[in-house]
Design an enzyme around this catalytic site. Structure first.
Site, short mmCIF file in Angstrom:
data_model
loop_
_atom_site.label_atom_id
_atom_site.label_comp_id
_atom_site.label_asym_id
_atom_site.label_seq_id
_atom_site.Cartn_x
_atom_site.Cartn_y
_atom_site.Cartn_z
N ARG A 58 25.75 55.67 31.91
CA ARG A 58 25.64 55.95 33.35
C ARG A 58 27.00 56.17 33.99
O ARG A 58 27.17 57.05 34.84
CB ARG A 58 24.88 54.82 34.05
CG ARG A 58 23.40 54.91 33.76
CD ARG A 58 22.58 53.78 34.37
NE ARG A 58 21.16 54.06 34.09
CZ ARG A 58 20.15 53.29 34.45
NH1 ARG A 58 20.37 52.17 35.10
NH2 ARG A 58 18.91 53.63 34.16
N TYR A 90 19.43 62.89 34.29
CA TYR A 90 19.36 62.09 33.04
C TYR A 90 20.06 60.74 33.15
O TYR A 90 20.69 60.44 34.12
CB TYR A 90 19.77 62.91 31.83
CG TYR A 90 21.17 63.46 31.68
CD1 TYR A 90 22.24 63.05 32.45
CD2 TYR A 90 21.41 64.42 30.68
CE1 TYR A 90 23.50 63.58 32.24
CE2 TYR A 90 22.67 64.94 30.48
CZ TYR A 90 23.72 64.52 31.26
OH TYR A 90 24.96 65.03 31.04
N GLU A 91 19.82 59.92 32.14
CA GLU A 91 20.27 58.51 32.13
C GLU A 91 19.78 57.76 33.36
O GLU A 91 20.49 56.92 33.92
CB GLU A 91 21.82 58.43 32.03
CG GLU A 91 22.47 59.23 30.93
CD GLU A 91 21.92 58.94 29.53
OE1 GLU A 91 21.20 57.95 29.36
OE2 GLU A 91 22.20 59.72 28.61
N GLY A 92 18.54 58.00 33.73
CA GLY A 92 17.98 57.37 34.92
C GLY A 92 18.17 58.29 36.11
O GLY A 92 19.29 58.42 36.60
N GLN A 132 18.36 54.98 39.98
CA GLN A 132 19.63 54.31 40.26
C GLN A 132 19.55 53.57 41.59
O GLN A 132 20.03 52.43 41.71
CB GLN A 132 20.79 55.32 40.32
CG GLN A 132 20.95 56.20 39.09
CD GLN A 132 21.27 55.41 37.83
OE1 GLN A 132 21.94 54.38 37.90
NE2 GLN A 132 20.78 55.87 36.70
#
Lengths: 600, 600
Positions: free
Chosen positions: A296, A440-442, A447
């Site tokens: 992240r 991406y990555e959450g 977040q």
């Protein structure tokens, strides 16, 4: 073709003057990070990124990746050679542990390099970037044997690594994972399932890829409490470290995407593939979060990166392209038109971009320093404080950083007018590439919920209170310089809005969880503004002190003061509007039945 | 594949209840626009767009246009047939003058159809869209012979038309035009030069394309005061209306773009092509602005359009995709996960999109009504007022509308998570297609300067004062309904910020022109918020009255009240921040020398 020159002067200013990295020389790992050393790395790293990664960025976008009938994947022309140079240069080893072949430098230096590589070539930089995430999980949760077996070659870049979380029916909600892991007599597991959106899942850059795979063991709970993490090498590794048989994992297809065409986004099929558990059964989530937090922060840096390269090119275009006249009369009467640069609205966009990129660079490197201090600070109290701060700030750096990255790339494309929309000019690639970082990555909404639903409340709000104090102290110490005082005053006001919004959540969110969810995104944005404001106050204080002392590059420091003021006057006012948006609560957001959204 | 259903129910609500089109039945051209008639057109037009234009949108993006070695251009499969149906249906004739074969209906009906077509297929809708701009210029400034010769076939759709302004070195700054027009003995001109970014410049949809071309006659002044407008048909038209020889104009290449792949963006080469002047020499700018104003409103509608189609698909996805649980506990415990729809942050984005699209639809159709009234209202005073309002509002509809269109399409893509980034799902096309609308027909920064540098000051500020009064009167008349009162209160507050910002410009902009330029974009956004707020107040008042009277669709009207409140609580607070951004002036924007932007 777009150009890129690494902003090494700005990086050195942040590392040496704002963060004062040398002042931590008493801490382990920092002792070798002398200014001579870090300056040299910054300059060499910048040159490497600009000269090796950047020139193949646009062609990589045009060509994309190719999957062959045997499941192998070819990356764009030049990627393999550029990656080989990256590996030979040891650029992935900077902040990796000495024990496994790393250079043991502070994470600050690793982040510097991540920024330069992502700016030069987002798609190519993702290959080693994802390997970093895999490395951090093995480092934290792997057995001594696993570390010994995999880390040296992953850190040296001989092998790459991936993160396999998503499945077709299961993105954010990892409790839905269906990939199965059956224990085998030899202590390994047989992994079966399909993973999608696996960045760098298959490629021709290296001989082996170490996949980290989330799966469920038999009888595991249905929720995310039932997932475990496995190491599944593409090619099995013999005990002597040599490569053995091909494992039963393969790339089934690659996706056609909006951008990052140079990175292979793979559907990965696991068909009784041999895997080894990382840590204990059903404890995969914790290991996954270690990997994810590293990733992240890396994605937040990608937001900065695409904004930076778009900004650099827009600055050049605004000087070369002539159109219209300055509002105050011709700036260059001997020419038929003035450069775009004279137009206030073009300058507004450039100044906003300058304020974001320079402030965000400081925030990312400040964040990296917190990562370092969370491990290496002298006292437990300092380590805890640093860990609190970076935990709190990770979703902000990822969410706000990538939102602003996309916004900034879009604005820089706008400066090109019609040419910004044409592929050859390269600006639209930056917009397309930057878009993925919000997803991406959450996704950024995730977040925001991580920030408001988890991080704010942890340990009785210890982290956010520490953040408030940090900002208050910085404002209180601002000193007498007129610009600095203004910057501090506006920051204090924005911090007041953030405190009020936090208080509002405390008063309402327990009784009405949806009011938290409805305000979370605005809160993340508000905190992003305060965080950048904090960085600009730090920067402005250093610049003012240098100017007062008659030290260093006068024009550089004067520009910092102007940019700090620009941010204070033009971005911090949003804080009040965001607070009011939060205080609107969840009523109108949740009121309507689903039928009200159907097209009438 | 994405879907589209024209929002005919919402359109009818706006036309019949909010604008009350039938109440203008005493005006020429409105008499035939009975509710029966307009309802039928709306429903039929919506069906046509959804069934004929929408299904080929995604394939058109994938395939794009092809230029052949002879300079001819093939549009994507199905475009030619769909356009033929459009022509046969007479969909381009709705609000065209009866005299030239049009139906003479109010522009409101033409705008309705423009929205549906642009939503269904942005790239395809551009072909007739650009012809509309050419028609309006010939209608306003062409000679009787020119109107007779070209308009009937352009209005029927047998021929198309284009607008040729931009040259490689010359976009916004039309004074730089180099294309030459040499007078010939027969009264025609020989046109020579290169035009770029000519949308629909060459295509296979029709037999003839009427190019409207800006060029300079010998000895004309260097500035934009020296440009003239010419009709340059692709195929010369004989006096009997039949097609004659091919003219010396051809497509040299087509651009590779970020989006709108189904529309051919051409480099057009004029090589002593035969052209006829529209109006007088050196008076081309006025004719160009007529064409441009029509086009700018059309582009504002494109902003609405891409937001609408992205929103419709996101609504469907948010119900079908299951991920996670509602914050208040499982909404559908029998399922393994709840639909995305339960998550407040997803709902926030959907509600923001609903508030934008429905409010923007009202604003566009209200704008169309002003166009009608500017020509046809009973008194000179009313005509003047309508003309003032639409002149003032054109840059806002174009600039704010397309900014929000892109922002909304991006948010709707975000709801799809990773799937939003994958081409097959179609959401990223909406983002790419919507992006051009912020750039073409005057980049949005140019719109902001048109608003603040020209429109505000015209006739001593008559237009903006009329706008303020309109908002104040609407707020004063709001009535007792609690939600309506809240909406009116917030709108009045935002209008107060707009007034204050206007006053600030009056006090500062004469002495410091750059302060105007530096604040123009924020002012345009602020005015966009107030304009949408005005529409939402109008809508809320109608909805509240209907509910009080127990008339019509209760759920529909209740949803309007909730959405109005949502906009009031969550969007209008930005007004204060924008005002403060404006009041920051131009100092930090203009302070830094060019060297300060170079990469350090």
């Amino acid at each position: 073709m777009p150009t890129y020159k690494a902003p090494t002067g700005d990086t050195r200013f942040i590392v040496n003057e704002v963060l004062r990295l040398e002042s931590y020389g008493n801490l382990p790992g920092f002792e070798s990070a002398t200014q001579d050393m870090t300056d040299a790395i910054i300059e060499e790293g910048g040159r490497f990124a600009s000269e090796v990664f950047a020139p193949i960025n646009q062609a990589g976008d045009e060509q994309g990746c190719t999957r062959h009938p045997d499941g192998s994947v070819t990356t764009p022309d030049g990627f393999k050679e550029a990656y080989a140079k990256y590996r030979e240069g040891g650029w992935g080893t900077l902040s990796a542990p000495v024990e496994f072949g790393g250079q043991g430098l502070p994470h600050v230096m690793g982040f510097v390099m991540e920024e330069y590589l992502a700016t030069a070539n987002h798609a190519l930089a993702m290959y080693p970037g994802l390997a970093n995430g895999a490395v951090s999980a093995i480092l934290a949760k792997g057995s001594p044997e696993q570390r010994e077996k995999y880390l040296p070659k992953m850190i040296s870049g001989e092998w790459l690594g991936t993160m396999n979380l998503t499945e077709p029916h299961c993105g954010t909600d990892l409790g839905l994972i269906r990939t199965r892991a059956e224990p085998q007599a030899d202590g390994s597991y047989a992994i079966t399932g399909t993973k999608i959106f696996i960045s760098a899942g298959e490629n021709d850059l290296v001989d082996n890829i170490i996949h980290l795979v989330l799966a469920k063991t038999p009888g595991a709970p249905e929720s995310s409490k039932g997932i475990s993490l496995f190491i599944v090498p593409k090619v099995l590794v013999n005990d002597d470290g040599s490569l053995g048989e091909r494992n039963a994992v393969s790339c089934g297809s690659i996706e056609h995407k909006m951008g990052i065409h140079g990175n292979a986004t793979c559907v990965m099929n696991y068909d009784d593939a041999k895997g080894w558990i990382v840590g204990e059964e059903c404890k995969g989530l914790a290991a996954m979060f270690i990997m994810m937090n590293a990733a992240r922060l890396g994605v937040g840096i990608q937001g900065l990166a695409q904004a930076e390269v778009a900004y650099q090119n827009a600055v050049i275009y605004a000087q070369e392209r002539r159109q219209g006249r300055a509002l105050t009369g011709p700036a260059e009467p001997q020419q038929k038109a003035d450069p775009l640069f004279v137009h206030p609205d073009v300058r507004r966009m450039l100044m906003d971009a300058k304020a974001f990129t320079e402030g965000m660079r400081a925030l990312c490197l400040w964040g990296a320093l917190q990562v370092d201090l969370s491990h290496k600070a002298a006292s437990e109290e300092e380590r805890q404080m640093a860990d609190d701060l970076i935990s709190l700030m990770t979703p902000v750096i990822k969410g706000y950083g990538t939102d602003m990255g996309y916004y900034t790339a879009t604005n820089m494309q706008q400066i090109y007018g019609g040419h910004g929309y044409i592929r050859e000019w390269g600006m639209e690639q930056f917009v397309r590439d930057s878009r993925i970082a919000m997803i991406y990555e959450g996704a950024n909404g995730v977040q925001a919920m991580d920030l408001c639903g988890r991080k704010l409340a942890m340990n009785g709000g210890r982290a956010i209170q520490a953040f408030f104090k940090l900002v208050d102290d910085e404002c209180a110490d601002a000193g007498a310089n007129e610009t600095v005082a203004l910057v501090a005053e506006r920051l204090a006001k924005a911090n007041g809005e953030l405190k009020a919004a936090t208080m509002w959540f405390m008063q309402h969110a327990m009784a009405d969880r949806n009011s938290l969810g409805a305000g979370a995104y605005a809160y993340m944005t508000l905190m992003g503004i305060v965080s950048l404001g904090l960085m600009w106050l730090k920067i402005a204080r250093v610049a003012a002190a240098k100017l007062a002392a008659g030290e260093g590059d006068k024009a550089f420091h004067e520009a910092k003061l102007v940019t700090a003021k620009h941010f204070a006057l033009r971005s911090t006012p949003q804080a009040g509007a965001l607070r009011r948006e939060i205080e609107a609560g969840g009523e109108t957001v949740m009121a309507l039945p689903v039928e009200a959204f159907a097209t009438a």
